[in-house]
Every structure is written in structure tokens, then in C-alpha cells.
Motif scaffolding. Structure first.
Motif, mmCIF file in Angstrom:
data_model
loop_
_atom_site.group_PDB
_atom_site.id
_atom_site.type_symbol
_atom_site.label_atom_id
_atom_site.label_comp_id
_atom_site.label_asym_id
_atom_site.label_seq_id
_atom_site.Cartn_x
_atom_site.Cartn_y
_atom_site.Cartn_z
ATOM 1 N N ALA A 119 0.825 -1.208 0.000
ATOM 2 C CA ALA A 119 0.000 0.000 0.000
ATOM 3 C C ALA A 119 0.859 1.257 0.000
ATOM 4 O O ALA A 119 0.506 2.272 -0.617
ATOM 5 C CB ALA A 119 -0.928 0.004 1.210
ATOM 6 N N SER A 120 2.005 1.198 0.659
ATOM 7 C CA SER A 120 2.895 2.363 0.681
ATOM 8 C C SER A 120 3.460 2.673 -0.701
ATOM 9 O O SER A 120 3.903 3.794 -0.969
ATOM 10 C CB SER A 120 4.043 2.125 1.674
ATOM 11 N N ALA A 121 3.437 1.671 -1.583
ATOM 12 C CA ALA A 121 3.901 1.874 -2.966
ATOM 13 C C ALA A 121 2.754 2.258 -3.893
ATOM 14 O O ALA A 121 2.959 2.462 -5.088
ATOM 15 C CB ALA A 121 4.575 0.608 -3.485
ATOM 16 N N GLY A 122 1.536 2.356 -3.335
ATOM 17 C CA GLY A 122 0.380 2.754 -4.131
ATOM 18 C C GLY A 122 -0.593 1.639 -4.445
ATOM 19 O O GLY A 122 -1.651 1.880 -5.029
ATOM 20 N N ALA A 123 -0.258 0.406 -4.046
ATOM 21 C CA ALA A 123 -1.157 -0.723 -4.307
ATOM 22 C C ALA A 123 -2.367 -0.651 -3.375
ATOM 23 O O ALA A 123 -2.277 -0.120 -2.273
ATOM 24 C CB ALA A 123 -0.407 -2.036 -4.104
ATOM 25 N N PRO A 124 -3.510 -1.195 -3.806
ATOM 26 C CA PRO A 124 -4.713 -1.147 -2.963
ATOM 27 C C PRO A 124 -4.609 -2.084 -1.769
ATOM 28 O O PRO A 124 -3.941 -3.118 -1.826
ATOM 29 C CB PRO A 124 -5.828 -1.601 -3.915
ATOM 30 N N LEU A 125 -5.269 -1.705 -0.670
ATOM 31 C CA LEU A 125 -5.376 -2.562 0.498
ATOM 32 C C LEU A 125 -6.436 -3.639 0.254
ATOM 33 O O LEU A 125 -7.210 -3.550 -0.701
ATOM 34 C CB LEU A 125 -5.749 -1.733 1.721
ATOM 35 N N TRP A 126 -6.490 -4.636 1.156
ATOM 36 C CA TRP A 126 -7.520 -5.661 1.060
ATOM 37 C C TRP A 126 -8.911 -5.046 1.018
ATOM 38 O O TRP A 126 -9.774 -5.477 0.258
ATOM 39 C CB TRP A 126 -7.413 -6.600 2.268
ATOM 40 N N SER A 127 -9.110 -4.030 1.853
ATOM 41 C CA SER A 127 -10.438 -3.402 1.909
ATOM 42 C C SER A 127 -10.811 -2.779 0.567
ATOM 43 O O SER A 127 -11.981 -2.797 0.163
ATOM 44 C CB SER A 127 -10.465 -2.339 3.012
ATOM 45 N N ASP A 128 -9.815 -2.251 -0.150
ATOM 46 C CA ASP A 128 -10.072 -1.663 -1.469
ATOM 47 C C ASP A 128 -10.455 -2.748 -2.479
ATOM 48 O O ASP A 128 -11.357 -2.556 -3.304
ATOM 49 C CB ASP A 128 -8.830 -0.916 -1.968
ATOM 50 N N VAL A 129 -9.743 -3.886 -2.421
ATOM 51 C CA VAL A 129 -10.045 -4.989 -3.332
ATOM 52 C C VAL A 129 -11.457 -5.509 -3.074
ATOM 53 O O VAL A 129 -12.248 -5.720 -4.002
ATOM 54 C CB VAL A 129 -9.012 -6.124 -3.162
ATOM 55 N N VAL A 130 -11.780 -5.699 -1.788
ATOM 56 C CA VAL A 130 -13.114 -6.193 -1.429
ATOM 57 C C VAL A 130 -14.189 -5.228 -1.896
ATOM 58 O O VAL A 130 -15.245 -5.632 -2.404
ATOM 59 C CB VAL A 130 -13.207 -6.415 0.096
ATOM 60 N N SER A 131 -13.936 -3.932 -1.762
ATOM 61 C CA SER A 131 -14.896 -2.918 -2.195
ATOM 62 C C SER A 131 -15.170 -3.011 -3.692
ATOM 63 O O SER A 131 -16.321 -2.921 -4.140
ATOM 64 C CB SER A 131 -14.375 -1.525 -1.838
ATOM 65 N N GLU A 132 -14.106 -3.222 -4.477
ATOM 66 C CA GLU A 132 -14.265 -3.344 -5.927
ATOM 67 C C GLU A 132 -15.052 -4.597 -6.291
ATOM 68 O O GLU A 132 -15.867 -4.596 -7.210
ATOM 69 C CB GLU A 132 -12.895 -3.364 -6.606
ATOM 70 N N LEU A 133 -14.807 -5.687 -5.577
ATOM 71 C CA LEU A 133 -15.545 -6.923 -5.837
ATOM 72 C C LEU A 133 -17.035 -6.756 -5.501
ATOM 73 O O LEU A 133 -17.909 -7.202 -6.251
ATOM 74 C CB LEU A 133 -14.948 -8.069 -5.012
ATOM 75 N N ARG A 134 -17.296 -6.114 -4.379
ATOM 76 C CA ARG A 134 -18.690 -5.939 -3.949
ATOM 77 C C ARG A 134 -19.480 -5.066 -4.919
ATOM 78 O O ARG A 134 -20.679 -5.279 -5.126
ATOM 79 C CB ARG A 134 -18.725 -5.327 -2.543
ATOM 80 N N LYS A 135 -18.813 -4.080 -5.510
ATOM 81 C CA LYS A 135 -19.497 -3.184 -6.453
ATOM 82 C C LYS A 135 -20.099 -3.952 -7.627
ATOM 83 O O LYS A 135 -21.087 -3.523 -8.222
ATOM 84 C CB LYS A 135 -18.518 -2.142 -7.005
#
Length: 403
Positions: free
Chosen positions: A30-46
Motif C-alpha cells: 500500500a505504501s507503494a500505491g497498491a490497494p489494500l484488502w479493503s479496497d479490493v473487497v470494495s471493488e468486488l462488492r461493487k
């Protein structure tokens, strides 16, 4: 010595001895700009229809797979995680440490790239098939227990993936279990609420209990109850300040830089090796010597066996020995040191509660250069260390007279 600095020294000592392993979580990516787990889960849920309130990552991933299939799941992961992120200073500092094993739940290749930039060769392990090629003598073993983004079939994300992984990779499970038995483990980039940590650490904790080696976690968590719960499970929690003006990356970099500094010092040997198992005495002696002799390099062995194993590599100028240390006692340690001509120049100071004239004479006859009885006058300690190291102490303020 602060708890953080003491922990950094312990981690550094394990690294120098080849007995440390790092577990690296999403925080570093995440410090390099990659999404966190919560971001990935959010995209899947959408993309789920109808909507779900479920937030558990592996369940949401399974829901997505049920509705859209494997192909869409892997394509989405690649779009989210394969955007040309570059290793950060934290990655580079971590790669510069002399570890031989990194276990990660990250899919990206930031760790591998940072290690290669340091001139180190890497062996990536995602399943049992690679365990037979494990060779720490030649490569850094990067164990990607959630899979590799470039190998779609290795990706672990949904509930079904975890079930399949556990059934198909018993050798990899045993290897991770063994790491906790024989290595000092350091968790970096994880939240204390991360279900990955719960799954990995709790299983090992229940199975090994006191046989488990010491584990450390760098965290920005401030919930006192959560910290105490992890400490109850045997985790040494190093709390970092989330409001640090340097940012989270800067705070983590500072800890890794401290560890690296200790590694560099230890690799050059030391001035004093303290063989003592009483924690309070060790801290007091270290504080006293560091105060009186700024820049002095001190190492600690918790028993005589550890001291005997490390003395050749550390080549101390002074060996500080308590006679009642476990495994190999102080008397046997002195005999061992004095039986080897290459250790002739090492000065030995005996510190013991068995302070009588007979013991003093016996220790001096064995080859000790000084003898101090407990409780110890600090002025006597400083005088003897100064004499044996030929090093003038600095003037210092008031300290307790005895320990």
C-alpha cells in the motif's frame, strides 16, 4: 535502553545468526500505491448483484467467483494490482537486511524486485512443488502463501481457494510451522486485526505454546486492549506513532534502519559480551557501560552455551561472565575460552553473588582478569572495565550505587 531499541537489537542479533524471518503484509504494498484488502473487497462488492453487506474478504471473493467466474476474478485482480508500482524505501531497507526467508501474503513482485536490486538472488515459492528446492545458502526464499500475480492458478483469495491450498500443500504448511519453532519472526505491514495473522499465528501459538520462538510485530495500532491481547499470545508489539511527521513509511523505515545499524555493528564484532541470564541485571549493566563509555559495542548471551557459540564470531575484547548462567555455567565457559589460544587476548571479568575469597582465587587461577561480587559497586565496575579495555570513562551524573 528503550524497549524498542532492545527489540531492534534482538532482531538484529537473530539476523546476524541467520535465525530471523520476516512476514510481510499489504501495508508495504500500500505504501507503494497498491490497494489494500479493503479496497479490493470494495471493488468486488461493487460488481455483485444483488448487493451484499458481507465484508469478509474470502467470502466476498467467493461470491464474486460464483457470479462472474474465475476469469473475471483474475482479470480484476490484475487490473487493480498490476499498475507498475515501484519498491519504496521500506522495501529497499528490508531487502538490505541479511535475512534468508520472507513470507508474504502479497501478490505483487515488489519484494522480489527490491531484493534483486540489492544484488540478491530470489527463489519464489507458492506451493509444495518448490519446497524441495529450498536453499538458503544460495537464494532468499520468498514464500508467497497467497500466490503470485503472474500465476493465476496460485492465487489464494476465496474460501474455496483456502480450503484447496490447505489440502494440497502440507509441506509448505509444515515449513511455515517450523519457521515459528526455529526463527525469530518479525511481522511488518499487517494490522493486528488482519485475519491472515489470526489464521497463521493463532494456529502456531496453540500448537507450539512455549516452544515457539519470539515474534515481533510493527504496528500503528493504538487500542490498548488489542495490544494486550496480542501480548498475551506471546507477541512483542512495537507500537509506532500513526501521527509521526515522517508518515507511516518514515516510521517503519526508522525501525528497519535501527535494526540495520545494529546488524552492521554486530558484524564488526563487539567490545563486551555479557553472559548473563538475569534480565534486570543485563539492562542495568548495559545502561551503565553505555553511559560511561559512549560508543561501546555490547552483545548479550542469555546462557553459557550461547556465549560459547558466538564468541568466535563476535571476538569481544571483554567477556563479562555470571557464574550461575544456565546450560554451560560460567566456570565451564571460562575454561572453554582459556583452552583456545585464539582467545588469549580476551579479558574476562567475573560477576557473581558467590563472592568469597575461595571463589575469587579459583576464578583468577582459571584465567579471569577481574572478580566482582554482587551487589556490585558501580564505581568498581567502571574502574575494572576501564582498566581491562584501556578505555577512559566519561564523567557522568548520579546513578544507583549498587546492583
Amino acid at each position: 535502553m528503550s524497549i524498542v531499541n532492545q527489540a531492534c537489537q534482538e532482531i538484529a542479533r537473530a539476523l546476524v545468526q541467520g535465525e530471523a524471518a520476516f512476514f510481510v503484509g499489504a501495508g508495504l504494498s500500500a505504501s507503494a500505491g497498491a490497494p489494500l484488502w479493503s479496497d479490493v473487497v470494495s471493488e468486488l462488492r461493487k460488481r455483485l448483484n444483488p448487493h451484499t453487506d458481507e465484508t469478509t474478504p474470502q467470502l466476498v471473493a467467493q461470491f464474486f467467483r460464483n457470479q462472474h467466474g474465475d476469469h473475471e476474478l483474475f482479470l480484476l485482480l490484475r487490473r487493480l494490482l498490476n499498475k507498475g508500482f515501484e519498491p519504496t524505501d521500506v522495501h529497499r531497507l528490508l531487502a538490505s537486511l541479511p535475512h534468508r526467508v520472507i513470507v508474504t501474503t502479497n501478490y505483487d513482485d515488489l519484494l522480489e524486485r527490491s531484493l534483486k536490486q540489492e544484488g540478491r538472488t530470489v527463489h519464489v515459492i507458492c506451493d509444495d512443488r518448490e519446497i524441495g528446492l529450498w536453499s538458503e545458502a544460495e537464494d532468499v526464499q520468498v514464500v508467497k502463501i497467497h500466490g503470485n500475480l503472474d500465476q493465476a492458478q496460485s492465487i489464494i483469495l476465496s474460501a474455496a481457494d483456502y480450503d484447496r491450498f490447505l489440502r494440497r500443500n502440507p509441506a509448505l504448511q509444515r515449513k511455515i510451522h517450523d519457521l515459528f519453532s526455529h526463527r525469530t519472526i518479525v511481522f511488518v505491514g499487517y494490522s493486528m486485526r488482519d485475519w491472515n495473522i489470526e489464521l497463521i499465528y493463532n494456529t502456531v501459538w496453540h500448537e507450539l505454546e512455549q516452544m515457539k520462538r519470539r515474534a515481533f510485530m510493527l504496528t500503528f495500532e493504538q487500542d490498548e486492549h488489542l495490544v494486550r491481547e496480542w501480548e498475551r499470545r506471546g507477541m512483542c508489539v512495537l507500537r509506532l506513532d500513526p501521527s509521526d511527521r515522517r508518515g507511516k513509511d518514515g516510521a517503519v523505515s526508522d525501525i528497519l534502519a535501527r535494526i540495520k545499524n545494529h546488524v552492521d555493528q554486530m558484524s564488526r564484532g563487539c567490545d563486551v559480551l555479557i553472559a548473563e541470564d538475569h534480565e534486570e541485571s543485563v539492562l542495568t549493566f548495559e545502561m551503565l557501560l553505555e553511559h560511561a563509555f559512549p560508543g561501546i559495542r555490547i552483545e548479550v548471551a542469555r546462557d553459557g552455551y550461547e556465549a560459547s557459540m558466538r564468541i568466535g564470531k563476535l571476538n569481544p575484547r571483554l567477556l563479562w561472565v555470571d557464574l550461575l548462567i544456565p546450560r554451560v555455567d560460567g566456570i565451564e565457559l571460562i575454561r572453554l575460552v582459556r583452552s583456545h589460544p585464539e582467545f588469549d587476548k580476551i579479558k574476562i571479568i567475573v560477576v557473581t553473588a558467590m563472592a568469597n575469597e575461595e571463589t575469587r582465587k579459583r576464578m583468577l587461577d582459571l584465567g579471569a582478569d577481574a572478580f566482582l561480587g554482587k551487589p556490585i559497586e558501580f564505581s568498581a565496575v567502571i574502574a575494572e572495565v576501564s582498566r581491562l579495555l584501556n578505555h577512559e570513562p566519561v564523567a557522568f551524573g548520579s546513578v544507583p550505587a549498587k546492583t
